[in-house]
Design a protein around this motif. Structure first.
Motif, mmCIF file in Angstrom:
data_model
loop_
_atom_site.group_PDB
_atom_site.id
_atom_site.type_symbol
_atom_site.label_atom_id
_atom_site.label_comp_id
_atom_site.label_asym_id
_atom_site.label_seq_id
_atom_site.Cartn_x
_atom_site.Cartn_y
_atom_site.Cartn_z
ATOM 1 N N LEU A 23 143.297 73.525 27.141
ATOM 2 C CA LEU A 23 144.469 73.582 27.642
ATOM 3 C C LEU A 23 144.731 73.498 29.078
ATOM 4 N N CYS A 24 143.563 73.695 29.949
ATOM 5 C CA CYS A 24 143.782 73.543 31.485
ATOM 6 C C CYS A 24 143.807 72.009 31.524
ATOM 7 N N ALA A 25 143.153 71.250 30.536
ATOM 8 C CA ALA A 25 142.976 69.884 30.662
ATOM 9 C C ALA A 25 144.133 69.269 29.852
ATOM 10 N N GLN A 26 144.111 68.249 29.187
ATOM 11 C CA GLN A 26 145.319 67.760 28.529
ATOM 12 C C GLN A 26 145.552 68.143 26.842
ATOM 13 N N GLY A 101 149.164 85.505 35.813
ATOM 14 C CA GLY A 101 147.777 85.998 35.938
ATOM 15 C C GLY A 101 146.695 85.457 35.393
ATOM 16 N N PHE A 102 146.835 84.049 35.063
ATOM 17 C CA PHE A 102 145.671 83.444 34.292
ATOM 18 C C PHE A 102 144.413 83.400 35.177
ATOM 19 N N GLY A 123 132.779 63.936 44.515
ATOM 20 C CA GLY A 123 133.012 65.327 44.106
ATOM 21 C C GLY A 123 133.004 65.287 42.624
ATOM 22 N N TYR A 124 133.321 66.613 42.218
ATOM 23 C CA TYR A 124 133.482 66.713 40.777
ATOM 24 C C TYR A 124 135.136 66.822 40.545
ATOM 25 N N PHE A 125 135.449 66.170 39.614
ATOM 26 C CA PHE A 125 137.032 66.405 39.370
ATOM 27 C C PHE A 125 137.359 67.199 38.024
ATOM 28 N N PHE A 126 138.110 67.918 38.306
ATOM 29 C CA PHE A 126 139.011 68.715 37.232
ATOM 30 C C PHE A 126 140.399 68.218 36.981
ATOM 31 N N PRO A 127 140.630 67.249 35.887
ATOM 32 C CA PRO A 127 141.807 66.606 35.792
ATOM 33 C C PRO A 127 142.730 67.487 35.248
ATOM 34 N N PHE A 128 143.966 67.323 35.445
ATOM 35 C CA PHE A 128 145.178 68.281 34.931
ATOM 36 C C PHE A 128 145.730 67.204 33.802
ATOM 37 N N ASP A 129 146.660 68.058 33.134
ATOM 38 C CA ASP A 129 147.374 67.335 32.180
ATOM 39 C C ASP A 129 148.682 66.691 32.955
ATOM 40 N N PRO A 130 148.506 65.293 32.943
ATOM 41 C CA PRO A 130 149.543 64.413 33.692
ATOM 42 C C PRO A 130 150.951 64.542 33.309
ATOM 43 N N GLN A 134 153.956 71.070 36.019
ATOM 44 C CA GLN A 134 154.400 72.396 36.465
ATOM 45 C C GLN A 134 152.813 73.427 36.237
ATOM 46 N N THR A 135 152.076 72.819 35.686
ATOM 47 C CA THR A 135 150.771 73.662 35.470
ATOM 48 C C THR A 135 149.708 73.334 36.554
ATOM 49 N N HIS A 136 149.797 72.295 37.643
ATOM 50 C CA HIS A 136 148.952 72.183 38.393
ATOM 51 C C HIS A 136 148.758 72.874 39.449
ATOM 52 N N ALA A 137 149.832 73.476 39.939
ATOM 53 C CA ALA A 137 149.642 74.430 40.997
ATOM 54 C C ALA A 137 148.997 75.655 40.684
ATOM 55 N N PRO A 138 149.520 76.352 39.167
ATOM 56 C CA PRO A 138 148.422 77.671 39.218
ATOM 57 C C PRO A 138 147.187 77.159 38.791
ATOM 58 N N LEU A 139 146.937 76.320 37.897
ATOM 59 C CA LEU A 139 145.318 75.759 37.774
ATOM 60 C C LEU A 139 144.807 75.656 39.037
ATOM 61 N N THR A 140 145.420 75.171 40.017
ATOM 62 C CA THR A 140 144.500 74.978 41.292
ATOM 63 C C THR A 140 144.141 76.315 41.754
ATOM 64 N N ALA A 141 145.065 77.094 41.837
ATOM 65 C CA ALA A 141 145.046 78.406 42.306
ATOM 66 C C ALA A 141 143.935 79.200 41.528
ATOM 67 N N ALA A 142 143.842 79.038 40.301
ATOM 68 C CA ALA A 142 142.836 79.625 39.318
ATOM 69 C C ALA A 142 141.287 79.135 39.603
ATOM 70 N N LEU A 143 141.391 77.816 39.954
ATOM 71 C CA LEU A 143 139.931 77.335 40.296
ATOM 72 C C LEU A 143 139.664 77.861 41.555
ATOM 73 N N ALA A 144 140.535 78.224 42.547
ATOM 74 C CA ALA A 144 140.160 78.587 43.766
ATOM 75 C C ALA A 144 139.358 80.235 43.552
#
Length: 205
Positions: A23-26, A101-102, A123-130, A134-144
């Protein structure tokens, strides 16, 4: 002796919660009332579909491999009661959202990598669902928070995606997601930059 992270897939073992990585992806969840739910994800290559299906089956999920309307491989789970909590957490009405809180772990990152991850010289790419920005920012934070931060790149840079670079971060990522399944070595961080060899006979078996 190599120390295994508490959050790595080796430490946790295969779990149903790992499917959140799709679900983090597409990937998309679908709830059937209050009784069951399924997940489905369209991938770019048949080998991704085959490897994802094997990983999901290992986690006790029944899977069907078919084709989407666009012709791309489609991995679709059966409707299952135990997938309903995840689907409900990732849905706000009919819209996909990241649960509050994911937190990512190695198993989720592993399935995200298989669904969409790319190993490139940059580098290594983790693509988002284009289609769900609205999911991109929280997933960026979760990766960090998982120890693999990186800049967000747009479509002109190969995104939308987070690009993880640096030997230490890539080593952390490799430790979290474990060894690649056979056929995905080139996909994994640190692997040779090449396209995995497709086995036409087994691709959609």
């Amino acid at each position: 002796m190599r120390q295994i992270s508490f959050f790595s897939v080796e430490a946790s073992g295969p779990r149903l919660s790992d499917l959140a990585g799709v679900l983090c992806a597409q990937g998309r969840p679908t709830a059937f009332g209050r009784t069951a739910a399924r997940l489905q994800v369209v991938v770019e290559q048949p080998w991704r579909a085959r490897l994802l299906a094997a990983e999901l089956a290992w986690r006790g999920v029944r899977v069907t491999l078919t084709r989407a309307e666009c012709g791309s491989p489609l991995v679709r789970t059966a409707f299952q009661v135990d997938l309903l909590p995840m689907a409900n957490a990732w849905l706000d009405g009919d819209e996909k959202v990241v649960p509050p809180g994911f937190r990512l772990d190695g198993g989720m990152l592993r399935l995200w990598a298989l669904a969409a991850g790319r190993n490139e010289s940059r580098g290594y790419f983790f693509p988002f669902d284009p289609e769900v920005p609205q999911t991109h920012a929280p997933l960026t934070a979760a990766l960090a928070a998982a120890g693999v931060p990186g800049p967000v790149v747009g479509p002109r840079g190969g995104g939308p995606a987070v690009r993880v670079t640096g030997r230490r971060r890539l080593d952390t990522l490799t430790e979290l997601i474990g060894d690649p399944p056979p056929g995905a070595e080139a996909l994994w961080p640190g692997g040779a930059i090449e396209t995995p060899v497709e086995n036409p006979a087994a691709a959609m078996a």
